[in-house]
Design a protein around this motif. Structure first.
Motif, PDB file in Angstrom:
ATOM      1  N   PRO A  56       2.468 -15.990   3.857  1.00 38.68           N
ATOM      2  CA  PRO A  56       1.609 -15.384   4.890  1.00 38.68           C
ATOM      3  C   PRO A  56       2.129 -14.012   5.363  1.00 38.68           C
ATOM      4  N   ALA A  57       3.456 -13.871   5.509  1.00 32.21           N
ATOM      5  CA  ALA A  57       4.024 -12.590   5.934  1.00 32.21           C
ATOM      6  C   ALA A  57       3.794 -11.521   4.870  1.00 32.21           C
ATOM      7  N   PHE A  58       3.969 -11.891   3.605  1.00 35.47           N
ATOM      8  CA  PHE A  58       3.718 -10.963   2.503  1.00 35.47           C
ATOM      9  C   PHE A  58       2.260 -10.498   2.511  1.00 35.47           C
ATOM     10  N   CYS A  59       1.336 -11.429   2.702  1.00 27.58           N
ATOM     11  CA  CYS A  59      -0.092 -11.069   2.729  1.00 27.58           C
ATOM     12  C   CYS A  59      -0.385 -10.097   3.869  1.00 27.58           C
ATOM     13  N   ALA A  60       0.131 -10.386   5.036  1.00 26.11           N
ATOM     14  CA  ALA A  60      -0.103  -9.529   6.202  1.00 26.11           C
ATOM     15  C   ALA A  60       0.497  -8.137   5.987  1.00 26.11           C
ATOM     16  N   ASP A  61       1.691  -8.071   5.439  1.00 23.04           N
ATOM     17  CA  ASP A  61       2.375  -6.791   5.227  1.00 23.04           C
ATOM     18  C   ASP A  61       1.746  -5.974   4.109  1.00 23.04           C
ATOM     19  N   VAL A  80      -5.021 -16.581  -2.142  1.00 21.20           N
ATOM     20  CA  VAL A  80      -4.858 -15.194  -1.667  1.00 21.20           C
ATOM     21  C   VAL A  80      -5.962 -14.330  -2.255  1.00 21.20           C
ATOM     22  N   GLU A  81      -6.572 -13.513  -1.413  1.00 23.06           N
ATOM     23  CA  GLU A  81      -7.532 -12.519  -1.850  1.00 23.06           C
ATOM     24  C   GLU A  81      -6.842 -11.165  -1.874  1.00 23.06           C
ATOM     25  N   ARG A  82      -6.890 -10.508  -3.036  1.00 27.43           N
ATOM     26  CA  ARG A  82      -6.226  -9.211  -3.168  1.00 27.43           C
ATOM     27  C   ARG A  82      -6.904  -8.188  -2.276  1.00 27.43           C
TER      28      ARG A  82
END
Length: 84
Positions: A56-61, A80-82
């Motif tokens: 989740p942190a990677f997606c947000a960042d 995950v949606e790119r």
């Protein structure tokens, strides 16, 4: 194109990251998502307990969208949606 073929073509790929520990799931997910078109969907399967924090942190960042997070026996699965 038939409806059945169209549905199969739109199914998100599954990226098996089971057995990898931090930071490898995020590093490999980043590389795989970079090769995808914006809006593409990818399931990430992990067994690393820290993935519930890291993904989740990677997606947000990174500007990706975490669509879904599912607990599985022995791990988690993240849709995950790119991002753009």
């Amino acid at each position: 194109m038939s409806q059945e073929i169209a549905s199969a073509a739109e199914m998100p790929a599954v990226y098996d990251l089971r057995g990898l520990n931090c930071p490898l799931p995020v590093l490999k997910a980043r590389k795989r998502l970079t090769d995808m078109q914006p809006g593409g969907l990818l399931w990430l399967e992990t067994t690393d307990p820290l993935a519930v924090i890291d993904i989740p942190a990677f997606c947000a960042d990174s500007g990706h969208r975490l669509v879904e997070s599912v607990a599985m026996p022995g791990g988690h699965r993240f849709l995950v949606e790119r991002g753009a």
